[in-house]
Design an enzyme around this catalytic site. Structure first.
Site, short mmCIF file in Angstrom:
data_model
loop_
_atom_site.label_atom_id
_atom_site.label_comp_id
_atom_site.label_asym_id
_atom_site.label_seq_id
_atom_site.Cartn_x
_atom_site.Cartn_y
_atom_site.Cartn_z
N GLU A 44 -6.32 -13.81 -2.62
CA GLU A 44 -6.42 -13.31 -1.57
C GLU A 44 -7.28 -14.34 -0.39
OE1 GLU A 44 -9.21 -9.78 0.29
OE2 GLU A 44 -9.84 -10.60 -1.47
N LYS A 115 -4.02 -4.40 2.54
CA LYS A 115 -5.36 -3.97 1.50
C LYS A 115 -5.68 -2.55 1.96
CE LYS A 115 -9.74 -5.89 -0.01
NZ LYS A 115 -10.46 -7.16 0.31
N CYS A 149 -8.01 -7.29 -4.52
CA CYS A 149 -9.60 -7.36 -4.52
C CYS A 149 -10.26 -6.29 -4.85
CB CYS A 149 -10.01 -8.41 -3.64
SG CYS A 149 -11.68 -9.20 -4.09
#
Length: 282
Positions: A44, A115, A149
């Site tokens: 990321e 995300k 993440c």
């Protein structure tokens, strides 16, 4: 069936041009190719390295590199016949910023997954928006999901991924300290155990002294399995050296995965109490 995967511990440092960024990426791509990888994962926010070019660039400037980024990795995928999860790149859509993972197929297709869960720093400092849809990616080696993440810290989304047929979760991450790193690492193990899937995780290392909120990075790649007898005792097929510039590679054996789902010492996916909580397969 087996799938060979590589994960890049991408070293962030100040650069002078996009060409320098491209050469560094090519180094990792060629290394993965030499190891015979079929899929390669970048972290990321590794493209924030582009903000170190010149002076005064902010996160709002990052989308201006999107066309070059896409062309670069699309060419890598075509040339190497690998599937490349090229970390995340910040996209601007309708005046809003989205931290978006990209999957580059060998045939030229490009998949996107924004995300879904945004950290306070992304909201408060970078004015990011959360993605609004979740998808599973079909590949020649089966179905995968890409969760970035903070996403991996939410068990529901991985339940959904497994229910939709994903056997591998790719998790590009970027954490600035040990606390953040271990949150992502520990929950990656939990998701692998809960859903009897593989998790391929990596993060950024190094630093960008001139880029706000990218001055510190704490990262380590890991290729994570369920915790059962056919797999390594700690559920780790491979892991990197913390904060080192390197790449790791391992083979994912799907037959072992299917075996533990049916006859493992625990069968966590099969033993879900869908009479008590949501059955995402429906």
């Amino acid at each position: 069936m087996k799938l060979r995967v590589s994960a890049v511990q991408y070293h962030l440092h100040t650069i002078q041009s996009f060409e320098e960024f491209a050469r560094q990426c090519e180094h990792y791509i060629k290394t993965a190719e030499e190891f015979g990888a079929e899929f390669v994962l970048f972290p990321e926010f590794f493209t924030t390295q582009l903000l170190s070019i010149g002076k005064g660039k902010k996160i709002d400037d990052l989308p201006s590199f999107t066309d070059q980024y896409r062309e670069l990795f699309s060419n890598f995928a075509k040339q190497t016949n690998m599937h490349i999860i090229a970390g995340t790149q910040v996209l601007e859509k309708n005046g809003k910023l989205f931290n978006t993972a990209h999957l580059f197929y060998p045939d030229g297709r490009i998949g996107e997954q924004a995300k879904l869960h945004i950290t306070p720093t992304e909201v408060n400092e970078w004015n990011m928006e959360a993605g609004v849809s979740f998808q599973i990616f079909e590949t020649k080696k089966g179905k995968i999901a890409i969760l970035t993440c903070y996403d991996i810290e939410f068990p529901e989304i991985v339940r959904m991924a497994k229910a939709k047929g994903a056997d591998v979760i790719f998790c590009p991450s970027c954490t600035d300290d040990r606390h953040g790193f271990h949150r992502v690492r520990y929950t990656s193990h939990a998701r692998a155990i809960e859903n009897q899937v593989y998790v391929v995780l990596t993060g950024t290392v190094g630093s960008l002294p001139t880029v706000d909120f990218m001055r510190a990075n704490f990262g380590q790649a890991a290729i994570i399995t369920p915790n059962d007898i056919p797999f390594p005792p700690q559920g780790i097929l491979a892991e990197g050296e913390i904060n080192h510039d390197m790449i790791i590679t391992a083979d994912l054996d799907f037959e072992l995965l299917y075996e533990v789902r049916e006859r493992g010492s625990v069968t966590t996916w099969r033993d879900r109490r869908t009479d008590l909580y949501t059955d995402w397969e429906k």
